[in-house]
Scaffold this active site. Structure first.
Site, PDB file in Angstrom:
ATOM      1  N   ARG A  27     -40.386 -16.454  17.981  1.00 31.44           N
ATOM      2  CA  ARG A  27     -41.413 -15.932  17.704  1.00 31.44           C
ATOM      3  C   ARG A  27     -42.665 -17.147  18.871  1.00 31.44           C
ATOM      4  O   ARG A  27     -44.189 -16.394  18.586  1.00 31.44           O
ATOM      5  CB  ARG A  27     -42.370 -16.112  16.138  1.00 31.44           C
ATOM      6  CG  ARG A  27     -41.519 -15.362  14.797  1.00 31.44           C
ATOM      7  CD  ARG A  27     -42.133 -15.502  14.372  1.00 31.44           C
ATOM      8  NE  ARG A  27     -43.047 -14.500  13.750  1.00 31.44           N
ATOM      9  CZ  ARG A  27     -43.421 -13.717  13.975  1.00 31.44           C
ATOM     10  NH1 ARG A  27     -42.695 -13.098  14.085  1.00 31.44           N
ATOM     11  NH2 ARG A  27     -44.429 -13.222  14.025  1.00 31.44           N
ATOM     12  N   GLU A 494     -37.596 -11.439  32.881  1.00 28.57           N
ATOM     13  CA  GLU A 494     -38.445 -12.228  31.660  1.00 28.57           C
ATOM     14  C   GLU A 494     -37.387 -13.180  31.814  1.00 28.57           C
ATOM     15  O   GLU A 494     -38.107 -14.543  30.968  1.00 28.57           O
ATOM     16  CB  GLU A 494     -38.700 -11.555  30.306  1.00 28.57           C
ATOM     17  CG  GLU A 494     -37.480 -10.698  29.737  1.00 28.57           C
ATOM     18  CD  GLU A 494     -37.292  -9.754  28.452  1.00 28.57           C
ATOM     19  OE1 GLU A 494     -39.192 -10.009  28.110  1.00 28.57           O
ATOM     20  OE2 GLU A 494     -36.573  -9.300  28.383  1.00 28.57           O
TER      21      GLU A 494
HETATM   22  C1  AGP Z   1     -37.705  -7.140  25.915  1.00 25.51           C
HETATM   23  O1  AGP Z   1     -37.095  -7.178  26.199  1.00 25.51           O
HETATM   24  C2  AGP Z   1     -39.028  -7.560  25.363  1.00 25.51           C
HETATM   25  N1  AGP Z   1     -39.495  -9.358  24.930  1.00 25.51           N
HETATM   26  C3  AGP Z   1     -40.132  -6.870  25.066  1.00 25.51           C
HETATM   27  O2  AGP Z   1     -40.986  -6.334  25.638  1.00 25.51           O
HETATM   28  C4  AGP Z   1     -40.592  -5.772  23.726  1.00 25.51           C
HETATM   29  O3  AGP Z   1     -39.696  -4.920  23.809  1.00 25.51           O
HETATM   30  C5  AGP Z   1     -42.224  -5.805  23.483  1.00 25.51           C
HETATM   31  O4  AGP Z   1     -42.648  -7.285  23.431  1.00 25.51           O
HETATM   32  C6  AGP Z   1     -43.011  -5.039  22.461  1.00 25.51           C
HETATM   33  O5  AGP Z   1     -42.445  -4.894  21.382  1.00 25.51           O
HETATM   34  P1  AGP Z   1     -41.785  -4.699  20.145  1.00 25.51           P
HETATM   35  O6  AGP Z   1     -40.218  -3.796  20.108  1.00 25.51           O
HETATM   36  O7  AGP Z   1     -41.137  -5.503  18.971  1.00 25.51           O
HETATM   37  O8  AGP Z   1     -42.894  -3.700  19.942  1.00 25.51           O
END
Ligand code: AGP
Length: 614
Positions: A27, A494
């Protein structure tokens, strides 16, 4: 974005807190800290860096009450001082916080006028001193002081607070950021955490606070929950946790991301298990069945999501329009929520989110509901805010996804959305029963095909070796695989910090082609039958400009094999489901490149797993 954990009971709090922080590190991981109550006093240790740095720095590890925090910085740079926990000026109160207090500056000035001093740049230190000021001015108990203070703040929070003069009590509260309470046997101990993973081996009984709720946790008593604003008592909804310890551990893999990539055959299977009933030739999804009228009467479907989930939404756009002939729009939740979208009760909005906690997606859902739309959630985390905020929904059942880079969440989201599209297609009569049955059969073959694809691990590793020093990379795909190109590029960016862009293959000639030279790797998804010749022409265009071509081809394709520098064979499948396969080697490619570049794959810089701030 930050991770909170806490313990009160008769065990040693340090071990529980440190263990919990390690599980919550996804987190946020730019600093970490903990506070332990011992010998009538509190010991705070905090540091810039990871939980491992915190362990190295902590000298006093005794105490049966404590709080821990792993941070993703919002206010104030990541350093020792800005790390949590924060104490009040008197040194009596201590807090850990996940979220943002937007009006912290005004409150800070008022407190400074009353003589308060601040050591950090954080909004959290302001909040704990506001609580102290309220407590002193009103002569109230800690719970009441927290409540009064929270009524003065604007923003989002999950907090845990205690007072060293009353070490049998922790106060927690939430607005916009998650918090779970684990209940020990006979209420003799309690756990607090941003999700249930820190206490899964101690208890299966948990309460997830709702927005605007606070809880007074006292050893030996039941938890008391109140609404922060109207002060009403709320019944505690104790849930039985289904998660187990194994699911949140690495299981022999070097990284969670690799483990989660390899879990996909099973995860996809779990997603359609009990829903795709091939013998009966039906798809059964309660959330869809119960609201079929809404889906059938909708003028269109709007999908809102962020990041990888948004990419899954783009795949769904193609699938829904093809199967169910319903217009679909896919919006970034962050744009949707601020642009006064034209939405009414005739709309169905589908919100996609792995974590179920993404702030922008949550806000988009609230807006769509205000405008009268029916909102359907596709979430992975059971009981998450989005799962609760939506009118109905379908879980992806992917199991906990810990790696910050989403992998199995993406493929299981596509699976759920494909099931919904197929179900609607039958209900609307836009697909014949024989084609429907063919797709059911095809979908059931996907886990085996993914398994087969995962065997090419070493081949992908060899390709990765050649491109680990690249600084840029292009991903091209068409139709169903255009969103996969976007997703492939996002994965590389990323976790390996290589600049990458995804494009529809035909768009290359409208600009990106200018970037191609002998140092530019171009990943081309050339599996599609519909645009095959056109994609082959694109590959020729790249070749004649000396670009390096890594092509995903259908097994047995010899045409592209002859032109490309590297090929990765994908088992043949019906095109609408091909993203479930083409995604896999792209995940592996970015994984191996990142590992070879010595990047922290599971915890890439500046990122956090669930983005609970705007
Ligand atoms: C994906 O690899 C990312 N870490 C990020 O884009 C993620 O998909 C986005 O923050 C949305 O998160 P969620 O699906 O938990 O809403």
């Amino acid at each position: 974005m930050c991770g909170i954990t806490g313990y009160i009971g008769s065990k040693n709090a340090y071990d529980i807190i440190i263990n919990g922080l390690q599980r919550l590190e996804y987190r946020g991981y730019d600093s970490a800290g903990l506070v332990l109550y011992d010998n009538n006093d509190i010991n705070v240790t905090k540091t810039k860096g990871k939980v491992s740095d915190l362990i190295a720095k902590t000298t006093n590890t005794t105490g049966q009450l404590g709080l821990g925090h792993t941070r993703w910085a919002t206010h104030g740079e990541p350093n020792d001082v800005n790390s949590h926990p924060h104490t009040s000026n008197s040194g009596n109160l201590v807090i850990v916080h996940n979220g943002i207090i937007e009006n912290y500056d005004t409150i800070k000035k008022e407190l400074q006028n009353r003589g308060y001093t601040f050591h950090s740049d954080t909004d959290t230190e302001v909040l704990i001193n506001l609580i102290e000021e309220v407590q002193q001015q009103n002569g109230v108990k800690l719970g009441k002081a927290v409540q009064i203070a929270l009524n003065q703040v604007i923003g989002a929070y999950a907090i845990a607070v205690f007072d060293k003069r009353k070490p049998d009590e922790i106060i927690v509260a939430r607005l916009g950021s998650p918090i779970a309470i684990g209940i020990g046997k006979d209420f003799e101990e309690y756990f607090v955490a941003s999700d249930a993973s820190p206490f899964i081996e101690y208890t299966k009984n948990a309460i997830y606070l709702d927005d605007e709720e606070m809880a007074i946790i006292r050893v030996g008593r039941k938890v008391k929950i109140r609404n922060i604003h109207d002060d009403t008592l709320v019944d505690a909804n104790v849930q039985k946790l289904k998660m187990n310890l194994e699911q949140i551990e690495k299981g022999g893999y070097e990284h969670f991301m690799l483990k989660e990539i390899h879990e996909q055959p099973h995860a996809i299977f779990d997603t359609y298990r009990g829903r795709l009933l091939r013998n009966e030739g039906i798809i059964k999804m309660t959330g869809v069945e119960d609201n079929m009228k809404k889906f059938l009467n909708a003028d269109r479907i709007t999908i809102v999501a962020c990041g990888t989930s948004w990419h899954a939404g783009l795949v769904a756009e193609y699938v829904f329009e093809e199967f169910a002939r319903v217009p679909v729009e896919v919006e970034y939740a962050s744009e949707f929520r601020y642009r006064n979208p034209i939405i009414s009760e005739k709309d169905v909005v589908i919100a996609i989110s792995q974590s179920g906690e993404t702030a922008d997606t949550l806000a988009a859902i609230k807006l769509a509901k205000e405008k009268g739309a029916f909102v359907f959630g596709v979430c992975n985390v059971v009981g998450s805010s989005i799962a609760r905020e939506t009118h109905a929904g379908a879980y992806t059942h992917a199991g906990p996804e810990i790696g910050v880079a989403s992998t199995k969440a993406f493929t299981t989201q596509i699976t759920v959305l494909s099931l919904i599209a197929l179900r609607l297609a039958r209900a609307k009569g836009t697909m014949s029963s024989s084609v429907f049955r063919m797709y059911l059969q095809e979908l059931q073959l996907i886990p085996k095909k993914v398994e087969k694809l995962l065997e090419i691990d070493n081949h992908v590793k060899d390709i990765a070796k050649e491109y680990l020093l690249s600084t840029n990379c292009l991903y091209l795909g068409r139709g169903y695989n255009f969103p996969v190109a976007l997703e492939g590029a996002l994965k590389l960016k990323e976790i390996s910090y290589i600049h990458a862009e995804g494009y529809p293959a035909a768009e290359m000639k409208h600009g990106p082609i200018a970037l191609i030279d002998d140092r530019m790797p171009v990943i081309v998804i050339a599996t599609g039958k519909r645009h095959y010749e056109k994609v082959v022409s694109n590959i020729q265009e790249i070749k004649s400009r000396k670009g390096k071509i890594i092509a995903l081809i259908t097994e047995g394709d010899t045409t592209v094999r002859e032109i490309a520098d590297h090929v990765i064979e994908i088992p043949d499948c019906e095109e609408p489901f091909s993203p479930l396969l083409t995604t896999i080697p792209l995940q592996l490619l970015s994984y191996y490149i990142a590992v070879m570049r010595n990047c922290n794959v599971d915890q890439p810089r500046n990122l956090a797993k669930s983005v609970t701030v705007e």
